[in-house]
Design a protein around this motif. Sequence first.
Motif, PDB file in Angstrom:
ATOM      1  N   LYS A 136      82.033 109.405  49.279  1.00  0.00           N
ATOM      2  CA  LYS A 136      80.454 109.905  49.247  1.00  0.00           C
ATOM      3  C   LYS A 136      80.097 108.971  50.770  1.00  0.00           C
ATOM      4  N   GLY A 137      80.793 108.114  51.200  1.00  0.00           N
ATOM      5  CA  GLY A 137      80.268 107.568  52.257  1.00  0.00           C
ATOM      6  C   GLY A 137      79.146 106.636  52.169  1.00  0.00           C
ATOM      7  N   SER A 138      79.067 106.265  50.956  1.00  0.00           N
ATOM      8  CA  SER A 138      77.987 105.296  50.550  1.00  0.00           C
ATOM      9  C   SER A 138      78.807 103.816  50.610  1.00  0.00           C
ATOM     10  N   LYS A 139      77.780 102.731  50.531  1.00  0.00           N
ATOM     11  CA  LYS A 139      78.249 101.514  50.486  1.00  0.00           C
ATOM     12  C   LYS A 139      77.915 100.379  49.316  1.00  0.00           C
ATOM     13  N   LEU A 140      79.033  99.384  49.255  1.00  0.00           N
ATOM     14  CA  LEU A 140      79.098  98.475  48.326  1.00  0.00           C
ATOM     15  C   LEU A 140      78.416  97.299  48.711  1.00  0.00           C
ATOM     16  N   LYS A 141      77.367  96.477  47.882  1.00  0.00           N
ATOM     17  CA  LYS A 141      76.543  95.318  48.202  1.00  0.00           C
ATOM     18  C   LYS A 141      77.057  94.579  47.395  1.00  0.00           C
ATOM     19  N   ILE A 142      77.372  93.047  47.609  1.00  0.00           N
ATOM     20  CA  ILE A 142      77.832  92.363  46.845  1.00  0.00           C
ATOM     21  C   ILE A 142      76.907  90.809  46.533  1.00  0.00           C
ATOM     22  N   ILE A 143      76.542  90.775  45.142  1.00  0.00           N
ATOM     23  CA  ILE A 143      75.494  89.778  44.842  1.00  0.00           C
ATOM     24  C   ILE A 143      76.628  88.506  44.989  1.00  0.00           C
ATOM     25  N   PRO A 144      76.054  87.410  45.751  1.00  0.00           N
ATOM     26  CA  PRO A 144      76.952  86.284  45.899  1.00  0.00           C
ATOM     27  C   PRO A 144      76.865  85.336  44.699  1.00  0.00           C
ATOM     28  N   VAL A 145      77.830  84.291  44.744  1.00  0.00           N
ATOM     29  CA  VAL A 145      77.672  83.240  43.730  1.00  0.00           C
ATOM     30  C   VAL A 145      77.516  81.765  44.417  1.00  0.00           C
ATOM     31  N   ASN A 146      77.079  80.759  43.456  1.00  0.00           N
ATOM     32  CA  ASN A 146      77.255  79.533  43.946  1.00  0.00           C
ATOM     33  C   ASN A 146      78.505  78.818  43.698  1.00  0.00           C
ATOM     34  N   ASP A 147      78.815  77.572  44.043  1.00  0.00           N
ATOM     35  CA  ASP A 147      79.818  76.965  43.679  1.00  0.00           C
ATOM     36  C   ASP A 147      80.400  77.028  42.196  1.00  0.00           C
ATOM     37  N   ASN A 148      79.603  77.052  41.324  1.00  0.00           N
ATOM     38  CA  ASN A 148      79.847  77.112  39.707  1.00  0.00           C
ATOM     39  C   ASN A 148      79.884  78.504  39.525  1.00  0.00           C
ATOM     40  N   GLY A 149      79.895  79.560  40.379  1.00  0.00           N
ATOM     41  CA  GLY A 149      80.189  80.680  39.741  1.00  0.00           C
ATOM     42  C   GLY A 149      79.019  81.366  39.286  1.00  0.00           C
ATOM     43  N   GLU A 150      77.737  80.710  39.469  1.00  0.00           N
ATOM     44  CA  GLU A 150      76.389  81.521  38.873  1.00  0.00           C
ATOM     45  C   GLU A 150      75.906  82.429  39.877  1.00  0.00           C
ATOM     46  N   ILE A 151      75.490  83.588  39.323  1.00  0.00           N
ATOM     47  CA  ILE A 151      74.918  84.369  40.335  1.00  0.00           C
ATOM     48  C   ILE A 151      73.739  83.909  41.175  1.00  0.00           C
ATOM     49  N   LEU A 152      73.553  84.036  42.182  1.00  0.00           N
ATOM     50  CA  LEU A 152      72.292  83.757  43.147  1.00  0.00           C
ATOM     51  C   LEU A 152      71.342  85.059  43.238  1.00  0.00           C
ATOM     52  N   LEU A 153      70.361  84.788  42.039  1.00  0.00           N
ATOM     53  CA  LEU A 153      69.352  85.944  41.947  1.00  0.00           C
ATOM     54  C   LEU A 153      68.558  86.005  43.369  1.00  0.00           C
ATOM     55  N   ASP A 154      67.957  85.069  43.869  1.00  0.00           N
ATOM     56  CA  ASP A 154      67.354  85.411  45.130  1.00  0.00           C
ATOM     57  C   ASP A 154      68.120  86.317  46.198  1.00  0.00           C
ATOM     58  N   GLU A 155      69.603  86.017  46.280  1.00  0.00           N
ATOM     59  CA  GLU A 155      70.150  86.712  46.935  1.00  0.00           C
ATOM     60  C   GLU A 155      70.338  88.248  46.723  1.00  0.00           C
ATOM     61  N   TYR A 156      70.094  88.530  45.367  1.00  0.00           N
ATOM     62  CA  TYR A 156      70.314  89.856  44.696  1.00  0.00           C
ATOM     63  C   TYR A 156      68.976  90.642  45.122  1.00  0.00           C
ATOM     64  N   TYR A 157      67.937  89.621  44.837  1.00  0.00           N
ATOM     65  CA  TYR A 157      66.639  90.464  45.068  1.00  0.00           C
ATOM     66  C   TYR A 157      66.645  90.860  46.381  1.00  0.00           C
ATOM     67  N   LYS A 158      67.105  90.099  47.493  1.00  0.00           N
ATOM     68  CA  LYS A 158      67.179  90.591  48.891  1.00  0.00           C
ATOM     69  C   LYS A 158      68.060  91.850  48.855  1.00  0.00           C
ATOM     70  N   LEU A 159      69.062  91.993  48.110  1.00  0.00           N
ATOM     71  CA  LEU A 159      69.954  93.219  48.558  1.00  0.00           C
ATOM     72  C   LEU A 159      69.078  94.526  47.972  1.00  0.00           C
TER      73      LEU A 159
END
Lengths: 405, 149
Positions: A136-159
């Motif tokens: 489709k020509g769409s894009k994948l965006k990735i939520i990053p995690v910290n060193d413990n493998g925990e999701i960085l919610l603030d980064e998610y909100y920005k995406l």
Amino acid sequence: MKNISEIRSDFPILSEKVYGQPLVYFDNGATTQKPEIVINKLNEIYRKFNSNIHRGVHALSDMASEEYEAAREKVRSFINADKKEEVVFTPGSTGSINTIAFSFGEKFIHKDDEIIISTLEHHANIVPWQMLCERKGSKLKIIPVNDNGEILLDEYYKLLNRKTKIVAVTQVSNALGVKVPVKEIVEAAHSANIPVLIDGAQGIQHAGTDVKKEDFDFYVFSGHKIYGPAGIGVLYGKEKWLSEIPPYQGGGDMVENVTFEKTTYGSLPFKFEAGTTNFPSAIALGTAIDYVTLTGREYITELENDLLSYATNRLSAIEGLKIYGNSPDKISTISFLLDGIHMYDTGMVLDKLGIAVRTGTHCAQPVMERMGINGTVRVSMCFYNTREEVDALGEGIEKVIRMFE
Amino acid sequence: MTINEIQDEIIEDFSVIDDWMGKYNMLIDYGRELGPLDPGFKTKDFLIEGCQSKVWLHPEYENGIITFKADSDALITKGIAALLIRVLSGKTPGEIIDADLYFIDKVGLRQNLSPTRANGLLSMVRQMKLYALAFRAKNPGSAQTLKED
């Protein structure tokens, strides 16, 4: 409540020996063992009422169809879906995710649209979306995690933005055992009217789920990871989505009317169940769910939390052992490496001691890359494991260290 | 020594060990004793595909014989590489191509270290034979040597 030896005697394989030693099975993240009643159910199906579902007028077909629909009802009740029509049987989590990536993608995803996943995903929740993006020509965006493998919610909100069309994240990291804050993820997506798919492959058997309360749009899991047979899985989807998106595969049983000019599709959930499904495994999955319910979901969680904290303490005490995914919110999985010793050497020696663990990237290469490693040794425990087995593991690891130091 | 004489020697070495821990300890020792591989050869070109652990294998062809050097990030795998080098390194391409590696079965490596276990034993053997084929193709003289054997 059953005590641990009663629980263990429900699972015939747990009394097997490997290389003459009692089996210590710590690879439950890959697949779980089956209780006797599930094995017996499969046996009963083939001996007593094996017959294709929904097609015959005869007694056996009726029986098989009834049991199949009863299994669907068990799944519905287990995940607390509103309607049976929202529960689709698939070959597994991978099949379920591919279905949504294709069908939702066909209807709702266009050029330059965005799909959000996380760094923690299993390849099954990465590749189908990449394939969609290529189509489709769409894009994948990735939520990053910290060193413990925990999701960085603030980064998610920005995406999240106007172009985001769906968010697809795992409930629990299969490689690290770290839980994902799905509640916050769903809330934020829904505030922007974006649907969310949750990959419950590693969550359903430990964390459980309530799709209504959590307001998931799609939820997928595999039967074989919750003490059921292989080859069967579930796709839960809210009715409004499943009715709107086109079928994934065409074939028998999923149609209302077929002419060479035009075919109209059957109603839910059959629209997504083309061809003969793995009905014996679906029925036996219903039995596995009965088993979990009878054993007690809260009791299972309690036993697993106890094992996790016991094993975390035992393993942390070993000098040179580093745990990846140090988070307070985990399922009973521990991923680790020994200083200066290859994970594969560790796994090979543990194997010879009768201890089954998994080594490698666990089909989650991106998270391994994020941690800066090639893989780990993964100990994935469940409620039928014991503290004694954890002790055997601890001693085994100490033996590995002595061998390779 | 011929390839078969070396194989028989290895079978003899392993025959005194009856448990798997002992066998692993022996492989670990072999791995530790394996001569170093020039870091310059630890590149993608010399990496053997299909192993969970990384294995680099470098061949050198001189005076009609191939000298293999190898390294691995995992010690048991390195021990297996060391065994194969002991058997096949220093031999002609023809000898390597024709080698029947019966010691793998005899010491019980095949059943416990099969390719599905991702240690790459069979990948290593295949790669060594492929190098031998390539050298023989480039140096037809070595095929001649083989015929005279």
